[in-house]
Design a protein around this motif. Structure first.
Motif, PDB file in Angstrom:
ATOM      1  N   LEU A 183       0.847  -1.180   0.000  1.00  0.00           N
ATOM      2  CA  LEU A 183       0.000   0.000   0.000  1.00  0.00           C
ATOM      3  C   LEU A 183       0.879   1.226   0.000  1.00  0.00           C
ATOM      4  O   LEU A 183       1.943   1.237   0.595  1.00  0.00           O
ATOM      5  CB  LEU A 183      -0.878   0.038   1.237  1.00  0.00           C
ATOM      6  N   ARG A 184       0.400   2.226  -0.647  1.00  0.00           N
ATOM      7  CA  ARG A 184       1.134   3.482  -0.640  1.00  0.00           C
ATOM      8  C   ARG A 184       0.389   4.449   0.260  1.00  0.00           C
ATOM      9  O   ARG A 184      -0.217   5.396  -0.185  1.00  0.00           O
ATOM     10  CB  ARG A 184       1.235   4.011  -2.063  1.00  0.00           C
ATOM     11  N   ASP A 185       0.384   4.136   1.557  1.00  0.00           N
ATOM     12  CA  ASP A 185      -0.216   5.089   2.471  1.00  0.00           C
ATOM     13  C   ASP A 185       0.888   6.034   2.931  1.00  0.00           C
ATOM     14  O   ASP A 185       2.042   5.881   2.595  1.00  0.00           O
ATOM     15  CB  ASP A 185      -0.927   4.401   3.635  1.00  0.00           C
ATOM     16  N   GLU A 219      -6.322   9.503   3.188  1.00  0.00           N
ATOM     17  CA  GLU A 219      -5.362   8.617   2.509  1.00  0.00           C
ATOM     18  C   GLU A 219      -6.115   7.557   1.691  1.00  0.00           C
ATOM     19  O   GLU A 219      -5.722   7.228   0.576  1.00  0.00           O
ATOM     20  CB  GLU A 219      -4.457   7.921   3.534  1.00  0.00           C
ATOM     21  N   TRP A 230      -5.962   6.964  -2.229  1.00  0.00           N
ATOM     22  CA  TRP A 230      -5.616   5.640  -2.772  1.00  0.00           C
ATOM     23  C   TRP A 230      -6.629   5.203  -3.814  1.00  0.00           C
ATOM     24  O   TRP A 230      -6.280   4.731  -4.889  1.00  0.00           O
ATOM     25  CB  TRP A 230      -5.546   4.599  -1.649  1.00  0.00           C
ATOM     26  N   THR A 264      -5.639   4.707  -7.793  1.00  0.00           N
ATOM     27  CA  THR A 264      -5.653   3.383  -8.412  1.00  0.00           C
ATOM     28  C   THR A 264      -6.820   3.192  -9.367  1.00  0.00           C
ATOM     29  O   THR A 264      -6.782   2.303 -10.207  1.00  0.00           O
ATOM     30  CB  THR A 264      -5.731   2.276  -7.347  1.00  0.00           C
TER      31      THR A 264
END
Length: 147
Positions: free
Chosen positions: A5-7, A41, A45, A49
């Motif tokens: 995940l790109r948090d 966030e 996300w 995506t």
């Protein structure tokens, strides 16, 4: 298989600016909100995506809650206040901010029916109206070139 995940895409510096304009729980009925930063966030996300809301990773909380917060912020002016707060802190002039925030229309396209035109507003030959419904195509009943 581990899902990456790109948090953490909201920096502490940016969050310091945004936090001041986020809605507060004070005087609000019901359960306390989930953490605004985590929810934001999750919204980021999802749009980064292009995934459906239901595919939002559990890290961001229940997808229904994240979607409801996005919907609320879209209608109650929270996003407008966020943008104003960031613009107020930015060292960029307004043209530079607009260049960063602009969307290239060669990438974002809407079908003609998404523009909200009424069916009866089509000008010209009614046969040219795609109308958003299944069109009838003539069928000769036989193969081409058959005698």
């Amino acid at each position: 298989m581990a899902v990456m995940l790109r948090d953490g895409v909201i920096s502490d510096e940016l969050w310091d600016v945004l936090e001041s304009v986020m809605p507060q729980d004070a005087g609000r009925r019901g359960r306390p909100w989930n953490d605004h930063r985590t929810t934001l966030e999750g919204i980021i996300w999802r749009f980064r995506t292009g995934s459906p809301w239901r595919d939002l990773p559990e890290t961001f909380g229940p997808h229904q809650s994240v979607w409801q917060r996005h919907r609320l912020w879209s209608t109650d002016g929270t996003y407008v206040q966020m943008l104003a707060a960031v613009r107020g802190q930015a060292t960029l002039d307004s043209e530079e901010v607009e260049a960063i925030l602009s969307i290239d229309s060669t990438i974002v396209r809407a079908h003609q029916h998404a523009a909200g035109a009424r069916r009866d507003s089509v000008v010209g030959d009614p046969a040219d109206d795609t109308g958003g419904r299944i069109e009838l195509h003539e069928f000769s009943g036989g193969a081409r070139g058959a005698a």
